[in-house]
Design a protein around this motif. Structure first.
Motif, PDB file in Angstrom:
ATOM      1  N   LEU A 143      -5.042  -3.072   6.902  1.00 21.84           N
ATOM      2  CA  LEU A 143      -5.295  -1.831   6.170  1.00 21.84           C
ATOM      3  C   LEU A 143      -5.536  -0.678   7.149  1.00 21.84           C
ATOM      4  O   LEU A 143      -4.938   0.399   7.034  1.00 21.84           O
ATOM      5  N   VAL A 200      -7.624   9.424   5.839  1.00 19.14           N
ATOM      6  CA  VAL A 200      -7.352   9.380   4.398  1.00 19.14           C
ATOM      7  C   VAL A 200      -7.601  10.747   3.776  1.00 19.14           C
ATOM      8  O   VAL A 200      -6.831  11.214   2.934  1.00 19.14           O
ATOM      9  N   LEU A 255       0.816  -1.210   0.000  1.00 18.23           N
ATOM     10  CA  LEU A 255       0.000   0.000   0.000  1.00 18.23           C
ATOM     11  C   LEU A 255       0.855   1.267   0.000  1.00 18.23           C
ATOM     12  O   LEU A 255       0.698   2.142  -0.848  1.00 18.23           O
ATOM     13  N   THR A 261      -5.801  -1.417  -9.812  1.00 19.21           N
ATOM     14  CA  THR A 261      -7.088  -1.604  -9.153  1.00 19.21           C
ATOM     15  C   THR A 261      -7.556  -3.058  -9.253  1.00 19.21           C
ATOM     16  O   THR A 261      -8.293  -3.528  -8.399  1.00 19.21           O
ATOM     17  N   TYR A 262      -7.138  -3.744 -10.306  1.00 25.97           N
ATOM     18  CA  TYR A 262      -7.554  -5.139 -10.451  1.00 25.97           C
ATOM     19  C   TYR A 262      -7.006  -5.997  -9.318  1.00 25.97           C
ATOM     20  O   TYR A 262      -7.597  -6.995  -8.953  1.00 25.97           O
ATOM     21  N   VAL A 322      -3.033   2.559   7.585  1.00 27.74           N
ATOM     22  CA  VAL A 322      -3.493   3.913   7.243  1.00 27.74           C
ATOM     23  C   VAL A 322      -3.537   4.792   8.488  1.00 27.74           C
ATOM     24  O   VAL A 322      -3.101   5.946   8.458  1.00 27.74           O
ATOM     25  N   GLY A 355       1.766   1.440  -3.811  1.00 29.70           N
ATOM     26  CA  GLY A 355       0.505   2.042  -4.228  1.00 29.70           C
ATOM     27  C   GLY A 355      -0.501   1.028  -4.723  1.00 29.70           C
ATOM     28  O   GLY A 355      -1.310   1.311  -5.594  1.00 29.70           O
ATOM     29  N   GLU A 403       4.472   6.930  -7.307  1.00 38.16           N
ATOM     30  CA  GLU A 403       4.318   8.353  -7.590  1.00 38.16           C
ATOM     31  C   GLU A 403       3.800   8.594  -8.998  1.00 38.16           C
ATOM     32  O   GLU A 403       2.954   9.442  -9.220  1.00 38.16           O
ATOM     33  N   ILE A 456      -8.403  -6.284   6.399  1.00 38.36           N
ATOM     34  CA  ILE A 456      -8.848  -4.924   6.704  1.00 38.36           C
ATOM     35  C   ILE A 456      -8.211  -4.430   8.003  1.00 38.36           C
ATOM     36  O   ILE A 456      -7.883  -3.242   8.126  1.00 38.36           O
ATOM     37  N   ALA A 502      -6.908  -5.299  -6.266  1.00 31.81           N
ATOM     38  CA  ALA A 502      -7.853  -5.234  -5.144  1.00 31.81           C
ATOM     39  C   ALA A 502      -8.984  -6.235  -5.332  1.00 31.81           C
ATOM     40  O   ALA A 502      -9.329  -6.982  -4.416  1.00 31.81           O
ATOM     41  N   ILE A 552      -3.447  -1.833  -3.548  1.00 33.79           N
ATOM     42  CA  ILE A 552      -4.281  -2.277  -2.431  1.00 33.79           C
ATOM     43  C   ILE A 552      -4.627  -3.749  -2.579  1.00 33.79           C
ATOM     44  O   ILE A 552      -4.974  -4.200  -3.658  1.00 33.79           O
ATOM     45  N   PHE A 556      -6.990  -6.940  -0.939  1.00 33.49           N
ATOM     46  CA  PHE A 556      -8.037  -7.349  -0.011  1.00 33.49           C
ATOM     47  C   PHE A 556      -7.898  -8.815   0.338  1.00 33.49           C
ATOM     48  O   PHE A 556      -8.759  -9.403   0.976  1.00 33.49           O
TER      49      PHE A 556
END
Ligand SMILES: Nc1ncnc2c1ncn2[C@@H]1O[C@H](COP(=O)(O)OP(=O)(O)O)[C@@H](O)[C@H]1O
Ligand SMILES: [Mg+2]
Lengths: 287, 240, 333
Positions: free
Chosen positions: C255, C308, C61, C124-125, C259, C65, C200, C252, C127, C67, C69
């Motif tokens: 996560l 966040v 993360l 994103t995939y 965060v 960068g 970045e 989670i 995740a 994510i 699950f």
């Protein structure tokens, strides 16, 4: 034969519910690049709102209306309050929608607790038709019809209206839509409301088919919804419909032969599609 | 009447992420003329156009359009004030038909707009038989024409065109030159162009951008004479 | 222009490179068993294991960068590796080591596969696809009831040396310190810096000439491996494993910890794990007295959203801001 027909009807009706859930997921991602992890929660809220109002008023129609209204409100609130702040930042978006999911899933437990809430079919649809050996459950047919009606309307809106045109254009190139003088944020809000309302509609319609609901169904169905859009291709409504029905049928047949394997079969289909065509069956080429 | 300055960019600076891409852009675009922006690859020409229309908003400096300060406005609001962009990648919606590409751009579908569309289709007659086809099926040159046509459909006061000759056959570039000559009687044009022939054919004033800054300006006819300047900033004259 | 910026350099300077502070913290942690009771020790052992898990999550993360699950899947493989092996073999140190290594290998192979499958499409995939895989993992563990005893969980014995909680406390602390050093070295290595560059601006990293997919997969493998080790340690500590170690909720937790603590610097993950565990324990105790707090998880959810939105550097970032202010004030005087 009779079993095959029944499984097919069950698969198609479940598939239609997947479509209601996934079409919003797919549009929201396709247009705004937002992977909405709270989408399943909206589905679950639709189920709760609908079941509650149906129980209070005795009218399933009112239940459906309540679900749609609640879904639209929750969707709009999420979009305005939180998600609109982070358009373009993919990581923050997933982080935030995940947070929304956590909060929504806990909030529902305040009035309803975490136990199951029974959900009934409307009386008029409780019976079934018998044709020879084949027993057709009316409610399943009702689901298929509603799914088809929604899909038809959605396709007409997309094809014929300027708004639909803008959404299609925005899926491909949101920057250019802005350059043509269109406030894409308004379009974003619209799609978010639409997608959330559809998801909530899916929730209330699915609830009687499940027999009971609980706060966990949100994430459960969302997971299937993700797989549907990955298989069908992000941003494509046709792809979502096709893939929803495919997944619905596949899990219906598998569940009959070996219930435990239903999810695994969908995952395997997804893996195969990802290996062969990473952007999904109806997706544009990978970016 | 003295020339009216329709677009005035002062000390514009732009960041993309953490990178300081534009470090001082100054432009004065006179109404009714074609102003050409030239400069090496990566000099910042595209970013300049994108910053003017608000796609990569400038962090410093000012952009004045038609007497109004527009920097900081969202792109759609800037566009509505009468500015149009033909982006480097043409920005055609390939899933939409050619007709729909026009339609989505139109602010109003009144007689004036529809007449203008007919006028545009007379400039680019190739598009006429293709109206019902998916824009994705057009050739590269036709896509470029569609992109320019679409940008003209609202009677914009200022047209920003980013390297329209890129990837086009020489004969197409000539067609393009003719089209721009017809357009410039109706609207002011800012043209980013690396093809020196096209730039000198249609350009009247020029700016040279280098390393994110405007370093030279003047009348196009002078630049055509000035081999030293050409060589220094454009690499023209040196065999590649 | 080409220089690659690492995360919050000032955070680093003020806190991170201060090895004195680090040693003090480790010394305090080393003394704690002598001044606290068994429950606190057990809690801290748990936090040590979960901190390693959270740090491994931070590699994905905060540094890359990306994510996930389904990160708990690797944690679960590590945990089930130990539990299944030891339920069927003698609990010798050799066997424990062997089980840990087998689980580690399995985790690494699976993470390469999932990474390749999803990351070549889009970040994103990852995740979505990890969520699906984790779900399959849970179902598998549920259905292999004869091996895992499903949701009810399985107990097993570990070697008697490891039953000594005082000793195990130091083993766990050592595990935390070594894991931290390893991941710190990894994130500050050239590979780690490329990961930050990808986070970045992936387009640019590609443009400079890095095979970004390869680097992202390396990141998922390192993260998966560390999660697996954390799971193995967790299993040895608990001597009990159930399907909950595989579930989304476990992921989670990591996560939230990452965060809330502050992502992209490993310290935040440790701090966040501490906060989440102690606050969670405190709030659920409070809930027994005041039912209002029964839904204490909402507080975490809201806190997380606010962080966040308004403090993306997490609690570590806030601490830095405050210390900087104090420092600025004292300079004025
Ligand atoms: N999205 C981006 N991220 C990082 N750098 C960028 C981005 N877009 C453009 N650049 C950099 O900005 C500079 C100017 O680019 P551009 O405006 O496209 O130049 P030109 O159009 O003159 O060729 C180049 O060095 C390019 O690498
Ligand atoms: Mg350019």
């Amino acid at each position: 034969m009779d079993i095959f027909v029944n499984l097919t009807i069950a698969g198609l009706s479940t598939g239609m519910m997947y479509y209601l859930l996934s079409s919003g997921l797919s549009l929201i991602y396709g247009l705004m690049g937002v992977l909405n992890f709270a989408h399943g929660s909206v589905f679950m809220y639709g189920a709760y709102a609908g079941v509650l109002v149906f129980g209070l008023t005795g009218s399933f129609t009112f239940g459906i209306i309540a679900a749609i209204v609640v879904g639209a409100i929750v969707g709009y609130t999420m979009e305005r309050l939180v998600i609109s702040r982070v358009y373009g930042q993919h990581l923050a978006q997933i982080l935030l929608t995940t947070g929304l999911m956590l909060v929504l899933n806990e909030l529902i437990k305040i009035p309803f607790g975490s136990n199951i809430l029974p959900a009934f079919q409307p009386e008029a649809l409780q019976s079934s038709w018998q044709i020879g050996e084949i027993v057709i459950v009316k409610y399943r047919i009702f689901l298929i019809i509603i799914g088809l009606v929604v899909a038809t309307i959605l396709n007409a809106v997309m094809a014929k209206t300027k708004l639909g045109m803008t959404v299609r254009a925005g899926v491909q190139n949101p920057e250019m839509v802005q350059v043509l003088g269109i406030n894409i944020k308004k379009v974003f809000s619209f799609v978010f409301i639409l997608g959330s309302a559809l998801s909530a509609l899916g929730g209330i319609l699915m609830a009687p088919a499940l027999g009971a609901i609980n706060p966990e169904i949100g994430l459960m169905y969302q997971m299937t919804g993700f797989m549907v859009v990955v298989i069908g291709g992000m941003g494509s409504l046709t792809g979502t419909l096709f893939s929803s029905l495919l997944v619905g049928l596949a899990s219906s047949y598998t569940a009959y032969v070996y219930p435990d394997a239903a999810t695994a079969v969908i995952v395997i289909v997804m893996i195969v599609v990802l290996l062969i065509k990473p952007s999904g069956l109806f997706g544009k080429g990978a970016e | 009447m003295p020339d009216k300055v329709i677009l005035k960019v002062k000390e514009m600076e732009t960041y993309i992420g953490q990178y300081h891409i534009l470090q001082g852009i100054n432009l004065e675009v006179h109404e009714g003329y074609v102003t050409v922006l030239i400069g090496r690859n990566g000099a910042g020409k595209t970013t300049t156009l994108r910053s003017i229309i608000g796609l990569t908003p400038p962090s410093k400096g000012s952009v004045e359009f038609n007497g109004e300060m527009i920097h900081g406005l969202p792109p759609y609001a800037i566009a509505r004030k009468g500015m149009a962009l033909v982006p480097e990648d043409q920005g055609i919606f390939s899933q939409l038909t050619v007709e729909e590409n026009f339609k989505i751009a139109m602010y109003k579908e009144d007689k004036q707009t529809l007449d203008r569309k007919d006028w545009i289709l007379d400039i680019f007659p190739d598009l006429k038989p293709k109206l019902k086809l998916k824009a994705g099926s057009l050739s590269g040159g036709q896509k470029q024409m569609l992109s320019i046509s679409r940008a003209l459909v609202n009677n914009s006061k200022l047209l920003l065109i980013d390297e329209p000759s890129k990837g086009l056959a020489p004969i197409m570039v000539e067609t393009l030159a003719n089209a721009i000559k017809q357009i410039k009687d109706h609207t002011t044009v800012v043209l980013v162009e690396q093809n020196f022939w096209l730039a000198s054919e249609v350009g009247e004033r020029y700016y040279i951008i280098d390393d994110g800054q405007t370093v030279q300006e003047g009348v196009m006819a002078d630049l055509i004479q000035d081999k030293v300047l050409q060589k220094r900033y454009l690499g023209i004259g040196t065999k590649e | 222009m080409q220089q690659i910026k690492t995360v919050a350099p000032s955070v680093r300077k003020s806190l991170m490179n201060n090895w004195m502070l680090q040693i003090i913290i480790v010394v305090i942690l080393a003394v704690i068993p002598f001044i606290t009771g068994r429950p606190t020790q057990n809690m801290l052992i748990l936090i040590f294991c979960m901190s390693v898990f959270a740090m491994s999550y931070d590699i994905l993360l905060g540094y890359t960068g990306v994510i996930s699950f389904g990160h708990a899947m690797f944690f679960g493989i590590g945990a089930y590796g130990i539990s299944i092996y030891l339920a069927n073999a003698k609990a010798t140190m050799g066997n424990i080591l062997l089980a840990t290594l087998i689980a580690l290998a399995v985790s690494m192979i699976i993470s390469v596969f999932i990474g390749f499958l999803s990351l070549r499409v889009k970040n994103t995939y990852y995740a979505m696809i990890t969520l699906a895989f984790a779900q399959v993992g849970v179902i598998l563990a549920e259905k292999a009831r004869h091996i895992t005893n499903g949701y009810d969980g399985m107990t097993f014995r570990v070697s008697s040396v490891l039953m000594n909680k005082m000793l195990f406390y130091y083993i766990a602390l050592g595990f935390l310190v070594l894991s931290f050093i390893f991941m710190w070295k990894f994130t500050t290595s050239p590979t780690g810096r490329v990961l930050v560059a990808i986070r970045e601006n992936e387009q640019r990293a590609k443009f400079i000439g890095f095979n970004t997919l390869r680097y992202k997969i390396i990141s998922t493998v390192v993260a998966g491996a560390m999660a697996s080790l954390a799971g193995s340690m967790y299993a040895i500590h608990m001597r009990f494993v159930s399907t909950s170690v595989l579930g989304v909720a476990k992921t989670i937790d990591a996560l939230l910890a990452t965060v809330i603590g502050g992502m992209g610097n490993l310290y935040g993950a440790i701090l966040g794990t501490g906060i989440v565990n102690f606050a969670g324990e405190y709030l659920s105790k409070l809930a027994k007295v005041h039912p209002i707090f029964e839904r204490w998880y909402i507080i975490f959810g809201l806190l997380y959203i606010l962080i966040v939105l308004f403090a993306p550097q997490g609690v570590i970032g806030l601490i830095k801001k405050i210390t900087n202010k104090i420092a600025a004030k004292s300079v004025k005087r």
